[in-house]
Each structure stands twice: as structure tokens, then as C-alpha cells.
Design a protein around this motif. Sequence first.
Motif, PDB file in Angstrom:
ATOM      1  N   LEU A   1      -5.035  11.619   0.578  1.00 23.36           N
ATOM      2  CA  LEU A   1      -5.253  10.663   1.662  1.00 23.36           C
ATOM      3  C   LEU A   1      -4.565   9.335   1.370  1.00 23.36           C
ATOM      4  N   HIS A   2      -4.592   8.901   0.116  1.00 28.36           N
ATOM      5  CA  HIS A   2      -3.874   7.680  -0.262  1.00 28.36           C
ATOM      6  C   HIS A   2      -2.367   7.875  -0.076  1.00 28.36           C
ATOM      7  N   ALA A   3      -1.868   9.056  -0.439  1.00 28.15           N
ATOM      8  CA  ALA A   3      -0.436   9.338  -0.292  1.00 28.15           C
ATOM      9  C   ALA A   3      -0.030   9.295   1.180  1.00 28.15           C
ATOM     10  N   LEU A   4      -0.835   9.915   2.039  1.00 31.12           N
ATOM     11  CA  LEU A   4      -0.522   9.937   3.467  1.00 31.12           C
ATOM     12  C   LEU A   4      -0.615   8.532   4.061  1.00 31.12           C
ATOM     13  N   SER A   5      -1.609   7.761   3.624  1.00 32.25           N
ATOM     14  CA  SER A   5      -1.734   6.377   4.082  1.00 32.25           C
ATOM     15  C   SER A   5      -0.512   5.557   3.673  1.00 32.25           C
ATOM     16  N   GLY A   6      -0.076   5.765   2.430  1.00 35.26           N
ATOM     17  CA  GLY A   6       1.112   5.049   1.962  1.00 35.26           C
ATOM     18  C   GLY A   6       2.349   5.432   2.743  1.00 35.26           C
ATOM     19  N   ALA A   7       2.451   6.710   3.106  1.00 38.14           N
ATOM     20  CA  ALA A   7       3.599   7.169   3.896  1.00 38.14           C
ATOM     21  C   ALA A   7       3.589   6.541   5.286  1.00 38.14           C
ATOM     22  N   ILE A   8       2.404   6.323   5.836  1.00 39.21           N
ATOM     23  CA  ILE A   8       2.299   5.668   7.145  1.00 39.21           C
ATOM     24  C   ILE A   8       2.759   4.220   7.036  1.00 39.21           C
ATOM     25  N   SER A   9       2.225   3.499   6.059  1.00 43.11           N
ATOM     26  CA  SER A   9       2.534   2.070   5.945  1.00 43.11           C
ATOM     27  C   SER A   9       3.990   1.822   5.569  1.00 43.11           C
ATOM     28  N   ASN A  10       4.642   2.806   4.954  1.00 47.35           N
ATOM     29  CA  ASN A  10       6.052   2.662   4.574  1.00 47.35           C
ATOM     30  C   ASN A  10       6.999   3.358   5.554  1.00 47.35           C
ATOM     31  N   ALA A  11       6.475   3.787   6.700  1.00 46.13           N
ATOM     32  CA  ALA A  11       7.307   4.483   7.692  1.00 46.13           C
ATOM     33  C   ALA A  11       8.457   3.588   8.144  1.00 46.13           C
ATOM     34  N   THR A  12       9.623   4.186   8.335  1.00 43.08           N
ATOM     35  CA  THR A  12      10.798   3.426   8.744  1.00 43.08           C
ATOM     36  C   THR A  12      11.046   3.497  10.250  1.00 43.08           C
TER      37      THR A  12
END
Length: 308
Positions: free
Chosen positions: A223-234
Motif C-alpha cells: 500500500l505504501h508502494a502504491l501510494s508512492g507511485a500515485i504521488s510520483n505520477a508523471t
Amino acid sequence: MNVLERIEFLDKIGTELQSRMTFADIDTYFRGHGVPTQEEYPHNSKRSYSKDMLSKVDDELLFKIAAELNIADAPNSTTTPKEVSFWKPGHFRLFLSHLASFKVQTSHLQTALRKYAISSFVAHEDIEPTREWQDEIEAALQTMDALAAILMPGFLESKWCDQEVGFAAGRNSLIIPIRKGLDPYGFIGKIQGIQAQSKTIGEVAEAIFTTLVKSPKTKNKILHALSGAISNATTSEEGIEKVSILKSLNNIPTEILENLKQQILDNSLLMESKDFLENLNIMLSKFNVKKMQTKNKEQEAEWEDLPF
């Protein structure tokens, strides 16, 4: 470490902290390790803040923190940094144990898993020809978060596949059996696993993600990984796609969603996307978390009427 290695190493630690913690959590974590903190930092970036604070400590403490955060290529204080290039920073690390004859389908599964912020290791695709392949496999096993074993006729007879499963069992890592004509056996005999027969690659990838979310060993990490992927979306489309994955779940810890909101503040592209924020707030409402505040025309007008 030389200067360039240290800068790159600090960036990896900063990226990991950004994806996993709030500013307050980072300060608490740093104080626990004796790392300096700063109350009024000039930038609203957890990554930059972490790098600046950690730049003041010695290599030995950096190695200790990196190892504690389970950063893939974290060295220890008595070794030089080993470059491990096959894990994507901030993503969940999944080792895919498979037969060589199934490498094409496994490579396609690797691609499908990226949608869920899962970086997977496929030996035949990820090992550089100039490197000792056994060393690379061992490095992947030592730094993985979980292992998925694609069970099919011939898997049991493969000494390497069997050893990979045994290694994961010895580490008490989550093992996900993927049944492709062979039932779980030995260490994983009691695990039902995922039935892959007659399923598409996308369906298997989704089942792996669901299993990771359900397991206490991996739930917070994925869940942390997916959250990080959202916040770093380009792109806003990328962010919306991953928000929809979170929305499909039944339960997400409130602290993870609050942390996600803080992370998104650092991404001006997402903060300026009306579509993204609408989708995000729908997802937050589902889990009874306060919505992200957006600036509307009325608020802009209020600022315009203030004395200069």
C-alpha cells in the motif's frame, strides 16, 4: 563511498522515506537515530528534506538506516555498496520464480505487475550478461519483499526453482504459489495459492496484488508502494489509474491515506488536475478520510481583495 555514490545513495534513501512517511514521521525516525532535524525547512519536499538532514551524518549510519528501510542495494558498514539495478525505487519487490521454458509469459507478467507498483525480478530478463547470474539471483532473493512461484510440471525437478522457494521460506517471506498445472508442495504445500489455468496475464497480476494486500506480511508495504507511485505520477491519467486500484479495495489504514495526501502536495501536476483530485476525493470519501482541499475561483477572489 565516493562523493557521487554518496549523493545517489542519499537520493535512494530520501525517495524511500518520501513514499513511506509524513514529515512528522521522518522527524521522529531521524531523532531515534540521532539525525539532525529542522523545524522550519524552506521547501515542501520530504525527499529534499531527508537528503539534506542525512547529508550531515556519516556513512555507517547511512548504511544502517538504508538496511533498516530494506533498500535493495543497501550495503553494510564493512562492505562497499553493491549495485542492484533491477528493482524500481519505492516499488514493492517481488521475485518471480519460474522455469526457463516459461520466461516469455513471466516477462509479460512482470510488465502487467507494474500497474500495481510492483517491481518484479525475472532472472532471464533482468540479469546483465556481464554479471555472474548466480550472484544476481542471490542478491534479488536477499532484497525481495515476497516471492511468487509459478508452479508447473518440471518446477519440482528444477534445483534452482526449488532452492529459491526454500530461500524464501527460510527468510519467512510471503510465498505466493501460482498454480499452472502443479499443486503447492513441501514448504508451501499448505498454501492454496492462485489458480492460473485459463486466466489472462492481467488477471494473474491482479490476483497477486490482491494476495499481497491481504497478507499481514506485505499489506502495508504494497500500500505504501502504491501510494508512492500515485504521488510520483508523471501524468494525471497515471495517478487516476492507481487511485482506482486503491478505491477497489475494502480497507485501507487511515494513516496511509493521510500520508498519501501529504505526498500529493509535492506534485504540482496532480494538484493542478481537476480530474485527478475529483477521483482522489471520491476514493478518500469511501474510506471516510477528509478530502483534499482545492483552490476554486471564490478562494482566488478572496485573496485578490486582501490589502497589498
